[in-house]
Design an enzyme around this catalytic site. Structure first.
Site, PDB file in Angstrom:
ATOM      1  N   ARG A  62       0.834  -1.214   0.000  1.00 43.45           N
ATOM      2  CA  ARG A  62       0.000   0.000   0.000  1.00 43.45           C
ATOM      3  C   ARG A  62       0.867   1.260   0.000  1.00 43.45           C
ATOM      4  NH1 ARG A  62      -3.140   3.003   4.156  1.00 43.45           N
ATOM      5  NH2 ARG A  62      -5.040   3.759   3.155  1.00 43.45           N
ATOM      6  N   HIS A  66       0.517   4.201  -2.766  1.00 44.17           N
ATOM      7  CA  HIS A  66       0.209   5.584  -2.400  1.00 44.17           C
ATOM      8  C   HIS A  66       1.345   6.533  -2.758  1.00 44.17           C
ATOM      9  CE1 HIS A  66      -3.511   5.324   0.352  1.00 44.17           C
ATOM     10  NE2 HIS A  66      -3.462   4.256  -0.424  1.00 44.17           N
ATOM     11  N   ASP A  67       2.554   6.017  -2.828  1.00 42.43           N
ATOM     12  CA  ASP A  67       3.665   6.845  -3.292  1.00 42.43           C
ATOM     13  C   ASP A  67       3.555   7.085  -4.795  1.00 42.43           C
ATOM     14  OD1 ASP A  67       6.149   8.199  -3.406  1.00 42.43           O
ATOM     15  OD2 ASP A  67       7.174   6.334  -3.907  1.00 42.43           O
ATOM     16  N   VAL A  70       0.856   9.562  -6.490  1.00 44.62           N
ATOM     17  CA  VAL A  70       1.008  11.001  -6.267  1.00 44.62           C
ATOM     18  C   VAL A  70       2.422  11.390  -6.685  1.00 44.62           C
ATOM     19  CG1 VAL A  70       0.912  12.884  -4.593  1.00 44.62           C
ATOM     20  CG2 VAL A  70      -0.594  10.893  -4.313  1.00 44.62           C
ATOM     21  N   GLY A  72       4.201  10.274  -8.974  1.00 44.73           N
ATOM     22  CA  GLY A  72       5.009   9.158  -9.436  1.00 44.73           C
ATOM     23  C   GLY A  72       5.751   8.497  -8.286  1.00 44.73           C
ATOM     24  N   ASP A  74       8.340   8.466  -6.318  1.00 47.72           N
ATOM     25  CA  ASP A  74       9.466   9.344  -5.963  1.00 47.72           C
ATOM     26  C   ASP A  74       9.719   9.438  -4.465  1.00 47.72           C
ATOM     27  OD1 ASP A  74       7.240  10.758  -5.168  1.00 47.72           O
ATOM     28  OD2 ASP A  74       7.878  12.663  -6.049  1.00 47.72           O
ATOM     29  N   SER A  76       7.895  10.601  -2.240  1.00 49.10           N
ATOM     30  CA  SER A  76       7.353  11.812  -1.617  1.00 49.10           C
ATOM     31  C   SER A  76       6.439  11.488  -0.441  1.00 49.10           C
ATOM     32  CB  SER A  76       6.591  12.655  -2.653  1.00 49.10           C
ATOM     33  OG  SER A  76       5.545  11.916  -3.256  1.00 49.10           O
ATOM     34  N   GLU A  88       2.110  14.642   2.321  1.00 51.52           N
ATOM     35  CA  GLU A  88       1.182  13.568   1.967  1.00 51.52           C
ATOM     36  C   GLU A  88       0.813  12.695   3.163  1.00 51.52           C
ATOM     37  OE1 GLU A  88       2.737  11.368  -1.389  1.00 51.52           O
ATOM     38  OE2 GLU A  88       3.527  13.220  -2.259  1.00 51.52           O
ATOM     39  N   ASN A  94      -3.801   8.526   4.326  1.00 50.09           N
ATOM     40  CA  ASN A  94      -2.534   7.968   4.804  1.00 50.09           C
ATOM     41  C   ASN A  94      -2.385   7.942   6.317  1.00 50.09           C
ATOM     42  OD1 ASN A  94      -1.664   7.639   2.132  1.00 50.09           O
ATOM     43  ND2 ASN A  94      -0.798   9.707   2.063  1.00 50.09           N
ATOM     44  N   PRO A 163      -7.483   7.448  -5.377  1.00 49.37           N
ATOM     45  CA  PRO A 163      -8.915   7.180  -5.534  1.00 49.37           C
ATOM     46  C   PRO A 163      -9.559   6.818  -4.201  1.00 49.37           C
ATOM     47  CG  PRO A 163      -7.610   5.340  -6.359  1.00 49.37           C
ATOM     48  CD  PRO A 163      -6.650   6.435  -6.042  1.00 49.37           C
ATOM     49  N   HIS A 193      -6.223  -5.207  -2.814  1.00 47.76           N
ATOM     50  CA  HIS A 193      -6.953  -5.060  -1.553  1.00 47.76           C
ATOM     51  C   HIS A 193      -7.531  -6.376  -1.060  1.00 47.76           C
ATOM     52  CE1 HIS A 193      -6.713  -0.873  -2.868  1.00 47.76           C
ATOM     53  NE2 HIS A 193      -6.861  -0.552  -1.604  1.00 47.76           N
TER      54      HIS A 193
END
Length: 247
Positions: A62, A66-67, A70, A72, A74, A76, A88, A94, A163, A193
């Site tokens: 996950r 989630h990285d 958003v 790509g 990277d 973040s 984020e 998150n 999403p 999931h």
């Protein structure tokens, strides 16, 4: 194919698709001559993390998703908030559910001790997701590497990129299409999931407050609704439905 094998196949395809979306810019074995022990160290730390808490396997998959969705892939999502910026990690998507950070931190610290400034956190996250899938019974696959870590992380970008669980099939298809995925690939990615646990808050409205005329979503199977209500009673403070895993 058994349910377990089907689940693992879904999860494996999930991360393969995420990796393929940037494959043209990356290279398998990128650290072979730069830091040959990088992937080995990540695998060791993932194994340790799962031995302490098996839910970390789902958490790391996950975390990678989630990285990547958003800005790509990277890393973040790993950036902490500051007094002047909410990152984020502060997003409701998150916080507090995202997990596995400690595994990434341990792997990064060990790698930095022998290859300072060489291996990106973004690649470590990708390697960790792959290793988690394998250790959960999934299939192995090669991960192209060479990602660079981002320096920008904005909480607002999670609202427009990740999403939410309330989207229907058409909305999900559109959301994934914006990232270059087909509907078939969307179904595969969403299939990740099938491991872990769900959050009661993600679907409780369909059980108790569906619309103005009915409290329960009539499209849900009645037996399944009974099970959901037992695990997620109205007003319950237990946020989770499912096992000890988190995804």
């Amino acid at each position: 194919m058994s349910a377990r094998k089907l689940t693992c196949a879904f999860i494996t395809l999930t991360v393969v698709l995420l990796c393929q979306s940037v494959r043209s810019q990356l290279q398998v074995g990128f650290y072979r001559n730069l830091c040959s022990l990088a992937e080995t160290i990540v695998k060791e730390e993932v194994r340790k993390g799962i031995s302490r808490d098996e839910g970390v396997a789902a958490g790391l998959v996950r975390l990678h998703f989630h990285d990547c969705f958003v800005r790509g892939c990277d890393a973040s999502v790993l950036i902490d908030s500051t007094p002047g910026n909410s990152a984020e990690q502060d997003s409701p998507a998150n916080d507090p559910s995202l997990r596995g950070f400690e595994v990434i931190d341990r792997a990064k610290a060990r790698i930095e001790a022998i290859c300072k400034g060489v291996v990106s956190c973004a690649d470590i996250v990708a390697f960790a997701a792959r290793d988690s899938i394998m250790m959960a019974g999934g299939f192995g696959y090669e991960v192209p590497a060479g990602r660079r870590d981002g320096r920008i992380s904005l909480v607002n970008e999670t609202f427009t990129n990740l999403p939410p669980p309330t989207l229907n099939v058409d909305q999900l298809t559109q959301a994934y299409a914006k990232k270059g995925f087909t509907q078939e690939e969307m179904v595969t990615l969403t299939g990740a999931h099938t491991i872990g646990r769900s959050h009661c808050t993600s679907f409780s409205e369909r059980l108790y407050n569906f619309n103005g005329t009915t409290s329960q979503d009539p499209s849900l199977d009645s037996t399944y609704v009974t099970q959901l209500k037992q695990r997620c009673p109205r007003g319950s403070k237990n946020p989770y439905f499912g096992g000890s895993n988190d995804h």
